[in-house]
Design a protein around this motif. Structure first.
Motif, mmCIF file in Angstrom:
data_model
loop_
_atom_site.group_PDB
_atom_site.id
_atom_site.type_symbol
_atom_site.label_atom_id
_atom_site.label_comp_id
_atom_site.label_asym_id
_atom_site.label_seq_id
_atom_site.Cartn_x
_atom_site.Cartn_y
_atom_site.Cartn_z
ATOM 1 N N SER A 3 -17.991 -16.362 -66.079
ATOM 2 C CA SER A 3 -17.321 -16.261 -64.790
ATOM 3 C C SER A 3 -17.583 -14.903 -64.148
ATOM 4 C CB SER A 3 -15.813 -16.475 -64.956
ATOM 5 O OG SER A 3 -15.255 -15.498 -65.804
ATOM 6 N N ASP A 4 -17.550 -13.830 -64.973
ATOM 7 C CA ASP A 4 -17.819 -12.496 -64.483
ATOM 8 C C ASP A 4 -19.242 -12.392 -63.956
ATOM 9 O OD1 ASP A 4 -18.468 -9.333 -65.834
ATOM 10 O OD2 ASP A 4 -17.163 -9.701 -64.138
ATOM 11 N N HIS A 5 -20.184 -13.029 -64.680
ATOM 12 C CA HIS A 5 -21.578 -13.000 -64.262
ATOM 13 C C HIS A 5 -21.731 -13.645 -62.893
ATOM 14 C CE1 HIS A 5 -25.785 -12.541 -64.560
ATOM 15 N NE2 HIS A 5 -25.879 -12.568 -65.875
ATOM 16 N N SER A 6 -21.016 -14.741 -62.624
ATOM 17 C CA SER A 6 -21.129 -15.402 -61.328
ATOM 18 C C SER A 6 -20.574 -14.519 -60.218
ATOM 19 C CB SER A 6 -20.405 -16.752 -61.346
ATOM 20 O OG SER A 6 -19.010 -16.572 -61.454
ATOM 21 N N ALA A 21 -16.968 -7.028 -49.299
ATOM 22 C CA ALA A 21 -15.526 -6.809 -49.320
ATOM 23 C C ALA A 21 -14.779 -8.095 -49.648
ATOM 24 C CB ALA A 21 -15.056 -6.243 -47.984
ATOM 25 N N ARG A 22 -15.171 -9.210 -49.050
ATOM 26 C CA ARG A 22 -14.499 -10.487 -49.325
ATOM 27 C C ARG A 22 -14.653 -10.885 -50.787
ATOM 28 N NH1 ARG A 22 -16.728 -11.821 -44.244
ATOM 29 N NH2 ARG A 22 -18.484 -12.902 -45.238
ATOM 30 N N THR A 23 -15.832 -10.672 -51.334
ATOM 31 C CA THR A 23 -16.069 -11.026 -52.738
ATOM 32 C C THR A 23 -15.199 -10.187 -53.663
ATOM 33 O OG1 THR A 23 -18.357 -11.615 -52.186
ATOM 34 C CG2 THR A 23 -17.844 -11.291 -54.510
ATOM 35 N N TYR A 24 -15.118 -8.896 -53.395
ATOM 36 C CA TYR A 24 -14.277 -8.034 -54.212
ATOM 37 C C TYR A 24 -12.789 -8.335 -54.008
ATOM 38 C CZ TYR A 24 -17.911 -4.970 -56.114
ATOM 39 O OH TYR A 24 -18.979 -4.456 -56.823
ATOM 40 N N ASP A 25 -12.400 -8.680 -52.779
ATOM 41 C CA ASP A 25 -11.005 -9.062 -52.536
ATOM 42 C C ASP A 25 -10.597 -10.219 -53.440
ATOM 43 O OD1 ASP A 25 -10.707 -7.151 -50.545
ATOM 44 O OD2 ASP A 25 -10.911 -8.576 -48.884
ATOM 45 N N ALA A 26 -11.479 -11.209 -53.539
ATOM 46 C CA ALA A 26 -11.177 -12.390 -54.355
ATOM 47 C C ALA A 26 -11.170 -12.082 -55.846
ATOM 48 C CB ALA A 26 -12.188 -13.492 -54.045
ATOM 49 N N TRP A 27 -11.852 -11.028 -56.241
ATOM 50 C CA TRP A 27 -12.010 -10.663 -57.648
ATOM 51 C C TRP A 27 -10.933 -9.682 -58.106
ATOM 52 C CZ3 TRP A 27 -17.285 -8.250 -59.603
ATOM 53 C CH2 TRP A 27 -17.323 -8.291 -61.013
ATOM 54 N N ALA A 28 -10.230 -9.052 -57.176
ATOM 55 C CA ALA A 28 -9.441 -7.862 -57.457
ATOM 56 C C ALA A 28 -8.454 -8.024 -58.606
ATOM 57 C CB ALA A 28 -8.706 -7.414 -56.190
ATOM 58 N N ASP A 32 -10.143 -5.766 -63.587
ATOM 59 C CA ASP A 32 -9.995 -4.840 -64.712
ATOM 60 C C ASP A 32 -10.203 -5.538 -66.050
ATOM 61 O OD1 ASP A 32 -9.477 -2.869 -62.894
ATOM 62 O OD2 ASP A 32 -7.459 -2.412 -63.611
ATOM 63 N N ALA A 33 -9.574 -6.702 -66.214
ATOM 64 C CA ALA A 33 -9.681 -7.423 -67.486
ATOM 65 C C ALA A 33 -11.106 -7.894 -67.730
ATOM 66 C CB ALA A 33 -8.724 -8.614 -67.496
ATOM 67 N N GLU A 34 -11.769 -8.396 -66.705
ATOM 68 C CA GLU A 34 -13.119 -8.920 -66.883
ATOM 69 C C GLU A 34 -14.128 -7.803 -67.119
ATOM 70 O OE1 GLU A 34 -14.156 -11.753 -63.863
ATOM 71 O OE2 GLU A 34 -12.455 -13.058 -64.350
ATOM 72 N N TYR A 40 -17.605 -2.392 -69.737
ATOM 73 C CA TYR A 40 -17.982 -1.562 -68.592
ATOM 74 C C TYR A 40 -17.906 -0.068 -68.914
ATOM 75 C CZ TYR A 40 -18.072 -0.132 -63.649
ATOM 76 O OH TYR A 40 -18.393 0.429 -62.429
ATOM 77 N N ARG A 41 -19.004 0.660 -68.700
ATOM 78 C CA ARG A 41 -19.135 2.043 -69.152
ATOM 79 C C ARG A 41 -19.166 3.095 -68.050
ATOM 80 N NH1 ARG A 41 -24.240 0.990 -73.254
ATOM 81 N NH2 ARG A 41 -23.065 0.182 -75.047
ATOM 82 N N HIS A 42 -19.439 2.707 -66.824
ATOM 83 C CA HIS A 42 -19.683 3.696 -65.777
ATOM 84 C C HIS A 42 -18.573 4.740 -65.619
ATOM 85 C CE1 HIS A 42 -23.490 2.385 -64.441
ATOM 86 N NE2 HIS A 42 -23.136 1.542 -63.492
#
Length: 208
Positions: A3-6, A21-28, A32-34, A40-42
């Motif tokens: 799901s994260d990959h998609s 922005a819309r994509t990140y809004d839906a993911w917000a 963190d959990a995904e 995630y290392r950055h």
């Protein structure tokens, strides 16, 4: 991590800042959990380099592309208590605001002009922004505008973006006496839990 990959594919394939922005809004709410599940290392690598080159307590610090506030949370832990953030996704900023670790959070797009005055910040961290479908080398000049002379900018760059003009821009800025190259990591996978992740590197620059 399918799901994260998609979601990553949707972000990387976005054709405009509004679509990103819309994509990140839906993911917000799940971000963190995904991202934790992806390894995630950055943010941690960026803050490690920042701590080597910018004294603890330097303020204020800019989290450019703050997202849900991972850098802001951890920056306070390692000694940078006054952090301001900017991101183009209001949904991500709402999650960051709930964490209560930012002095100020604003909407803004690094591919344009950020909503800050010149030389406001002692340093800046920009994790995960200079990547596929996001911001190119033009955003580096804007980061340098808002950081004061002697300040430190730490940023991640995906290899594809590095080879597509970013390295050349850094070299031009260094040759022109605008930045000093402090440190550059070897390329690494920012999300080892996601198959086929293109390597990135972290670059630390001093604004001259």
């Amino acid at each position: 991590m399918s799901s994260d990959h998609s979601k990553l594919d949707a972000v990387y394939g976005a054709k405009s800042a509004a679509e990103i922005a819309r994509t990140y809004d839906a993911w917000a709410e799940d971000y963190d959990a995904e991202m934790a599940a992806s390894g995630y290392r950055h943010p941690t690598i960026c803050l490690a380099l920042l701590a080597r080159h910018l004294p603890a307590g330097s303020a204020p610090l800019l989290d450019a592309g703050a997202g849900t506030g991972l850098v802001g949370e951890w920056a306070r832990i390692v000694g940078y208590p006054a952090v301001e953030g900017v991101d183009l996704s209001p949904g991500m900023l709402r999650v960051a605001e709930r964490k209560g670790v930012y002095a100020r959070l604003l909407e803004g797009d690094l591919s344009g002009r950020l909503p800050f005055e010149d030389a406001r910040f002692a340093g800046a961290v920009c994790a995960g922004v200079f990547t596929t479908g996001h911001v190119g080398a033009e955003g580096l000049d804007e980061l340098l505008r808002v950081v004061r002379a002697g300040g430190v900018v730490v940023l991640t760059v995906k290899d594809t973006t590095w080879d597509d003009g970013f390295r050349a821009r850094v070299e031009t800025l260094a040759a022109g006496g605008r930045v000093e190259r402090l440190e550059e990591t070897e390329p690494y996978s920012s999300m080892p839990g996601v198959a086929g992740n293109v390597p990135s590197r972290v670059l630390a620059l001093r604004r001259l």
